[in-house]
Design an enzyme around this catalytic site. Structure first.
Site, PDB file in Angstrom:
ATOM      1  N   ASN A 169       0.792  -1.233   0.000  1.00 36.11           N
ATOM      2  CA  ASN A 169       0.000   0.000   0.000  1.00 36.11           C
ATOM      3  C   ASN A 169       0.824   1.283   0.000  1.00 36.11           C
ATOM      4  O   ASN A 169       0.349   2.319  -0.457  1.00 36.11           O
ATOM      5  CB  ASN A 169      -1.037  -0.008   1.124  1.00 36.11           C
ATOM      6  CG  ASN A 169      -0.418  -0.005   2.490  1.00 36.11           C
ATOM      7  OD1 ASN A 169       0.761  -0.345   2.655  1.00 36.11           O
ATOM      8  ND2 ASN A 169      -1.183   0.364   3.490  1.00 36.11           N
ATOM      9  N   GLU A 264       5.371  -3.968  11.746  1.00 42.96           N
ATOM     10  CA  GLU A 264       4.145  -3.168  11.757  1.00 42.96           C
ATOM     11  C   GLU A 264       3.115  -3.971  11.001  1.00 42.96           C
ATOM     12  O   GLU A 264       3.215  -4.137   9.788  1.00 42.96           O
ATOM     13  CB  GLU A 264       4.369  -1.815  11.081  1.00 42.96           C
ATOM     14  CG  GLU A 264       5.255  -0.863  11.854  1.00 42.96           C
ATOM     15  CD  GLU A 264       4.698  -0.432  13.189  1.00 42.96           C
ATOM     16  OE1 GLU A 264       5.511  -0.063  14.050  1.00 42.96           O
ATOM     17  OE2 GLU A 264       3.466  -0.467  13.393  1.00 42.96           O
ATOM     18  N   CYS A 298      -3.156   0.865   6.956  1.00 40.97           N
ATOM     19  CA  CYS A 298      -3.221   0.193   8.259  1.00 40.97           C
ATOM     20  C   CYS A 298      -3.853   1.118   9.276  1.00 40.97           C
ATOM     21  O   CYS A 298      -4.483   0.671  10.218  1.00 40.97           O
ATOM     22  CB  CYS A 298      -1.841  -0.241   8.698  1.00 40.97           C
ATOM     23  SG  CYS A 298      -0.707   1.120   8.824  1.00 40.97           S
TER      24      CYS A 298
END
Ligand SMILES: NC(=O)C1=CN([C@@H]2O[C@H](COP(=O)(O)OP(=O)(O)OC[C@H]3O[C@@H](n4cnc5c(N)ncnc54)[C@H](OP(=O)(O)O)[C@@H]3O)[C@@H](O)[C@H]2O)C=CC1
Ligand SMILES: O=C(O)[C@H](O)COP(=O)(O)O
Length: 496
Positions: A169, A264, A298
């Site tokens: 992304n 992450e 996210c």
């Protein structure tokens, strides 16, 4: 244009080369991996499917190059990073163009990603020069039972070879957020780009090549994560893994050896809205937080907990704004663009259908064409619906109505994720109480969750990750402490 001009070296026939030992190379595998354009659903680019031998070679060169890089003066490392940042920003158009084709990022956001990445690299160079030139002096007589005969000098030294694995992304930005801290701290870097986003990454790596970094210090190994991922993450020459992505990160963490990890992972960022909130501000933030890049962040707002008394008014305001969102191809800068893959669109649709079966109220009609999913607000969602707990990574936002703040916090904390959360209220005391109670790495007061600005700490709790990111934290994380203790024959005391 992508792969032309200064970038012409990186293409061989119709397959992009990989980067190792300061050169653009063809893999000996003779195989390539296709990158599917999410909008056309047709192959757009091809990259090399690198072999294990090529990984070994890149690791060997990275290990070798790191030794002299660690001895390169800090200001000089910073200077090269500044140069790379400038080249990157200068080429925002061809790189942004790749982002549009590979991951269907709206054109304006694609260019912003490249510029933000250049700024991140420059900031990192400056921050690194400041913090890594700084050491510490400890004297022994501050601990009971010791006189002043030991002087301990501590400094931060590099870890060695850093393996960077970003997600699709933000392929450029989340790659440089690993590359720049690693390099300024004196590490070498092996990058495994996401397959969707690999060509943008290769262009970005070429900017570092043009800046003149030493041979072997940076390599970019392409190939499917499912094929070369395990070999890379368990490689004995890797001294640190910095990963951003989904649950794959949990599997990597379980297999990795005794090395520092920065992970992450996913999130289910909650938005708690109290009765006194400015509902126009909330609605704006839900649109930006929940629907930008079609929810594929996210840090997207992934569930709304609205106090019952204001829920109707809020839903009306959000619906009015959803109606104005443009839906279509990224080239036309539409707000909502196709999600990254058919599998992802199917998954999102599965969550929508589950919510339908269990009685959620659809504020808009559910519509899908190929990978394009129209924005959807789901009201009266209940905790038993999958959308209440799972991360859609798509343009669907559920609203759960709550009767008390405690209920909102309870829902938020029962999630397996703990990335970010947000609260909207005019009462700063209540906001602080909620922030303290929310089990997330960051709580935003009166704004949607966001990672940036990029020097802020960014850490997920629970299944959302381990290790903190953000420029300063990443630089520190990619170093270890080295101490030298001077032992004096007799205690020394300062005069006075
Ligand atoms: N917390 C955060 O900051 C962020 C979290 N995410 C999370 O990521 C997910 C979506 O991103 P996505 O890119 O699909 O995530 P994935 O976890 O599927 O992929 C992330 C990266 O890991 C690689 N990879 C895949 N398998 C392996 C393996 N076995 N070993 C090593 N690397 C591997 C991928 O390569 P390849 O593409 O070749 O498969 C890609 O480069 C969402 O769940 C989202 O929540 C996303 C962005 C930010
Ligand atoms: O990968 C992600 O989704 C990001 O880390 C989110 O970044 P942003 O909050 O700046 O969009």
């Amino acid at each position: 244009m992508a792969s032309t001009g200064v970038f012409s070296d990186i293409l061989y026939g119709d397959v992009f080369k990989y980067y190792a030992d300061g050169e653009w190379k063809k893999s000996s595998s003779g195989q390539s991996v296709a990158i599917i354009n999410p909008t056309t659903r047709k192959p757009q680019y091809k990259v090399q499917a690198c072999t294990k031998e090529e990984v070994n070679k890149a690791m060997e060169r990275a290990k070798f190059a790191q030794k002299s890089w660690a001895r390169t003066p800090l200001w000089k490392r910073g200077e090269l990073l500044h140069k790379a940042a400038a080249i990157l920003k200068e080429h925002k158009s061809p790189i942004g163009e790749c982002l549009v084709k590979e991951i269907a990022k709206p054109a304006k956001d694609a260019f912003t990603e490249v510029v933000r990445s250049g700024d991140l690299v420059s900031y990192c160079a400056e921050e690194g020069v400041r913090i890594l030139g700084d050491g510490k002096l400890l004297v022994s007589d501050s601990f009971p039972g010791n006189d002043r005969s030991k002087y301990c000098l501590t400094s931060k030294i590099p870890l060695g070879v850093v393996l960077a694995i970003p997600p699709y992304n933000y392929p450029v930005n989340l790659a440089v957020s690993k590359i720049a801290p690693a390099l300024i701290a004196g590490n070498s870097l092996v990058l495994k780009p996401p397959t969707q986003g690999a060509v943008s990454c290769l262009h970005m790596v070429h900017c570092f090549h043009l800046a003149g970094f030493p041979k072997g210090l940076i390599s970019c190994i392409t190939g499917k994560g499912s094929q070369i991922g395990d070999f890379l993450t368990t490689h004995p020459d890797v001294d640190c893994i910095s990963f951003t992505g989904g649950d794959t990160g949990i599997a990597i963490a379980k297999k990795a050896g005794m090395i520092p990890l920065q992970m992450e992972l996913g999130g289910k960022d909650a938005c708690i809205i109290l009765e006194d909130a400015d509902l126009n501000l909330v609605a704006e933030n839900i649109i930006k937080g929940g629907f930008s890049y079609s929810g594929q962040r996210c840090t997207a707002v992934k569930v709304i907990f609205a106090m019952e008394s204001i829920a109707d008014a809020l839903v009306e305001k959000v619906n009015a704004r959803v109606a104005k969102l443009t839906v279509g191809p990224p080239e036309k800068n539409c707000d909502i663009t196709p999600v990254v893959s058919e599998a992802s669109a199917n998954f999102i649709e599965g969550l929508i259908m589950d919510a339908k079966d269990k009685g959620a109220k659809f504020c808009q009609e559910h519509k899908r064409e190929g990978n394009l999913i129209w924005p959807l607000l789901l009201d009266h969602v209940t905790p038993d619906m999958r959308i209440a707990r799972e991360e859609p990574f798509g343009p669907v936002v559920p609203v759960i109505r709550i009767k008390s703040i405690e209920e909102g916090i309870h829902h938020c904390n029962s999630s397996k994720y703990g990335l970010q959360g947000c609260v909207f209220t005019k009462d700063i005391n209540k906001a602080m109480l909620i922030s303290d109670a929310m089990e997330t790495g960051t709580v935003q007061i009166n704004s949607a969750p966001a990672r940036g600005p990029d020097h802020f700490p960014f850490q997920g709790f629970k299944d959302s990750g381990i290790g903190s990111q953000g420029i300063t934290n990443s630089i520190n994380m990619m170093t270890k402490t080295k101490s030298t203790v001077i032992n004096l024959p007799s205690p020394s005391y300062s005069m006075g």
